[in-house]
Design a protein around this motif. Structure first.
Motif, short mmCIF file in Angstrom:
data_model
loop_
_atom_site.label_atom_id
_atom_site.label_comp_id
_atom_site.label_asym_id
_atom_site.label_seq_id
_atom_site.Cartn_x
_atom_site.Cartn_y
_atom_site.Cartn_z
N ALA A 62 4.94 7.46 -4.74
CA ALA A 62 5.34 6.05 -4.87
C ALA A 62 4.26 5.26 -5.60
O ALA A 62 3.06 5.44 -5.34
N ASN A 63 4.68 4.38 -6.51
CA ASN A 63 3.77 3.53 -7.26
C ASN A 63 3.92 2.10 -6.72
O ASN A 63 4.95 1.47 -6.91
N PRO A 64 2.91 1.57 -6.04
CA PRO A 64 3.05 0.24 -5.43
C PRO A 64 3.26 -0.87 -6.45
O PRO A 64 3.84 -1.91 -6.12
N ILE A 65 2.81 -0.66 -7.70
CA ILE A 65 3.05 -1.67 -8.72
C ILE A 65 4.54 -1.73 -9.05
O ILE A 65 5.12 -2.81 -9.21
N LYS A 103 0.84 -1.20 0.00
CA LYS A 103 0.00 0.00 0.00
C LYS A 103 0.88 1.24 0.00
O LYS A 103 1.87 1.32 0.72
N ALA A 104 0.47 2.21 -0.82
CA ALA A 104 1.23 3.47 -0.90
C ALA A 104 0.32 4.64 -0.52
O ALA A 104 0.02 4.82 0.66
N ALA A 135 12.23 -5.50 3.60
CA ALA A 135 13.46 -4.73 3.41
C ALA A 135 13.42 -3.89 2.14
O ALA A 135 14.23 -2.97 1.98
N ARG A 136 12.47 -4.16 1.26
CA ARG A 136 12.40 -3.47 -0.02
C ARG A 136 11.19 -2.53 -0.12
O ARG A 136 10.90 -2.02 -1.21
N ILE A 137 10.53 -2.30 0.97
CA ILE A 137 9.36 -1.42 0.98
C ILE A 137 9.77 -0.03 1.49
O ILE A 137 10.36 0.09 2.57
N PRO A 138 9.48 1.05 0.74
CA PRO A 138 9.82 2.41 1.19
C PRO A 138 9.20 2.72 2.55
O PRO A 138 8.15 2.17 2.92
N ALA A 139 9.83 3.62 3.27
CA ALA A 139 9.41 3.93 4.64
C ALA A 139 7.99 4.49 4.72
O ALA A 139 7.31 4.30 5.74
N ASP A 140 7.54 5.19 3.67
CA ASP A 140 6.20 5.78 3.72
C ASP A 140 5.13 4.87 3.13
O ASP A 140 3.98 5.28 2.97
#
Length: 461
Positions: free
Chosen positions: A229-232, A213-214, A355-360
């Motif tokens: 950010a684009n979750p795809i 989710k973004a 580990a690959r998901i942005p902080a926001d």
């Protein structure tokens, strides 16, 4: 051996009568998934109990919340004889579409097919014909010697084709009664019509669903594209990172417990003649996609995998919509081998994703089941005895193969009852299992009976 010779002769002499018994069972429409056939499922269970009792088994119909189980016991020739649990299932798949059947699916017959005699009808191969090969082998032993060479417990299930919802509770409630030295499962097949096979391994399975989710809503790609950010995109990068350029899985610890297949076993598989060209050509492909430098049989039988089974996100309707989706999801499965731990694989995968998901942004997971791999040692005395027995019966020597998929009951026997399983069956790839015009080779039915007679003798010795 003198006793075995007379048993095999009895099987040959009694073949027509054994076929009539199989036909009686095949005529019962025991379709487990359709409530309209509930009485027929019980009828099939009661038929099996009566047949087993007729040759000295202590047999009974055991009620469950679904369709009944059949449990039967028979002592061995000596008090210290090995004890085996034989498993099969008496329920069958629905017959739809009925108009594609050449004959009534519940009016079994023997026909000529491509120059060979075949048994036609729903359940002929899956699994009534298969389970009756073992029953008939026991019948011949009783008729010739008055006893069985080993102690036998039989478990016939009535819900295998509808997900086995009653099986685990039944195993838990009856573990002491059902536990034996090992189990024998006949719901497998031969390599070809003249080459018997023993399945030595089944891959395990882990299923997980990821949802990234973004933004808090879908966004206009013109207003927010390049900034939000684009979750795809995020999900695509995660999935791409799972494999390196050689096809190996990059998740830390993924290969813990994975063993190399012995060179002599690989050489045996190589002789089977199923290379990438023959294996992939039927599906319109030619280039193996897994780990580089390994054969397709090794890739599908003895190596673990990570596969993306579905991706969803953004606008998927007709036409075009310039949107940045607020979320995207994927379904991922892992086929496991040897001693890989499903719990550890799931945990390692989730850490790999996080580990690959942005902080926001955020990620959530939904579990879709798991089971460990099943693997019998290639030098197991049980396998060697069964291999020798099968090789004595068929034109070609028995081969040790593996299966890329899973048979849940084998894992249940190992986990819940502490038993390994011998997987021997006599089905062929063209038996049209689960399809219209199902059939079972007469050679499979006859040779299967003789094979089980030989295996029982080998185990006793």
């Amino acid at each position: 051996m003198p006793a075995l010779a007379s048993v095999l002769s009895r099987i040959d002499t009694d073949l027509d009568a054994s076929l009539e018994r199989l036909f009686a069972l095949l005529r019962i429409p025991s379709i487990s998934t359709d409530p309209a056939y509930r009485k027929n499922c019980r009828e099939a269970a009661e038929w099996l109990v009566k047949d087993l009792e007729s040759m000295g088994f202590s047999a009974s119909v055991r009620d469950t919340k679904g369709h009944p189980m059949v449990v039967a016991h028979h002592d061995g020739a000596t008090p210290d004889a090995p004890h085996v649990l034989f498993y099969g299932h008496y329920d069958v798949q629905p017959v739809d579409p009925l108009d594609l059947w050449q004959d009534d699916p519940f009016a079994p017959a023997v026909k000529n097919g491509a120059g060979r005699k075949i048994i036609t009808g729903r359940g002929a191969a899956d699994d009534k014909g298969q389970l009756m090969t073992f029953v008939e082998a026991c019948r011949a032993w009783k008729a010739e010697t008055g006893s069985l060479p080993v102690k036998v417990t039989i478990l016939f299930e009535g819900e295998e084709e509808s997900g086995s919802p009653s099986l685990k509770p039944f195993l838990e409630a009856n573990a002491d009664e059902l536990k034996a030295d090992f189990a024998m499962v006949c719901d497998t097949g031969m390599w070809d019509a003249e080459t018997p096979a023993i399945s030595t391994a089944l891959r395990g399975l882990v299923g997980d669903e990821i949802k990234v989710k973004a933004a808090n809503r879908d966004l206009h790609s013109g207003l927010y594209g390049g900034a939000a950010a684009n979750p795809i995109h995020i999900l695509a990068r995660v999935l791409a990172d799972i494999h390196d350029e050689t096809g190996r899985v990059t998740i830390p610890g993924f290969y813990d417990g994975v063993e190399e297949t012995p060179a002599d076993v690989l050489a045996t598989w190589e002789k089977l003649g199923r290379g990438a060209d023959t294996f992939l050509s039927d599906i319109g492909l030619s280039i193996p996609a897994g780990e580089k430098g390994r054969s397709v049989l090794e890739l599908t039988w003895a190596r673990p995998t990570a596969e993306v089974n579905g991706i969803s996100g953004g606008y998927e309707g007709e036409g075009f919509k310039t949107v940045i989706a607020s979320e995207a999801s994927a379904k991922v499965s892992f086929r496991l081998v040897h001693r890989q731990d499903p719990v550890k694989i799931r945990a390692a995968f989730r850490e790999f994703v996080k580990a690959r998901i942005p902080a926001d942004c955020s990620v959530s997971f939904t579990e879709h089941g798991s089971s460990p791999a099943i693997h019998l040692p290639f030098d197991s005395p049980l396998l060697q005895k069964a291999k020798a027995a099968l090789s004595d019966e068929w034109p070609n020597e028995a081969v040790m193969i593996a299966m890329g998929g899973s048979i849940p009951i084998v894992g249940d026997f190992q986990k819940m009852l502490g038993m390994d399983s011998l997987l021997v069956g006599f089905g062929l790839p063209d038996d049209r299992v689960h399809s219209p015009n199902e059939k079972y080779e007469m050679s499979s039915f006859h040779g299967g009976q003789r094979s089980w007679a030989r295996i029982l003798d080998a185990i006793a010795r």
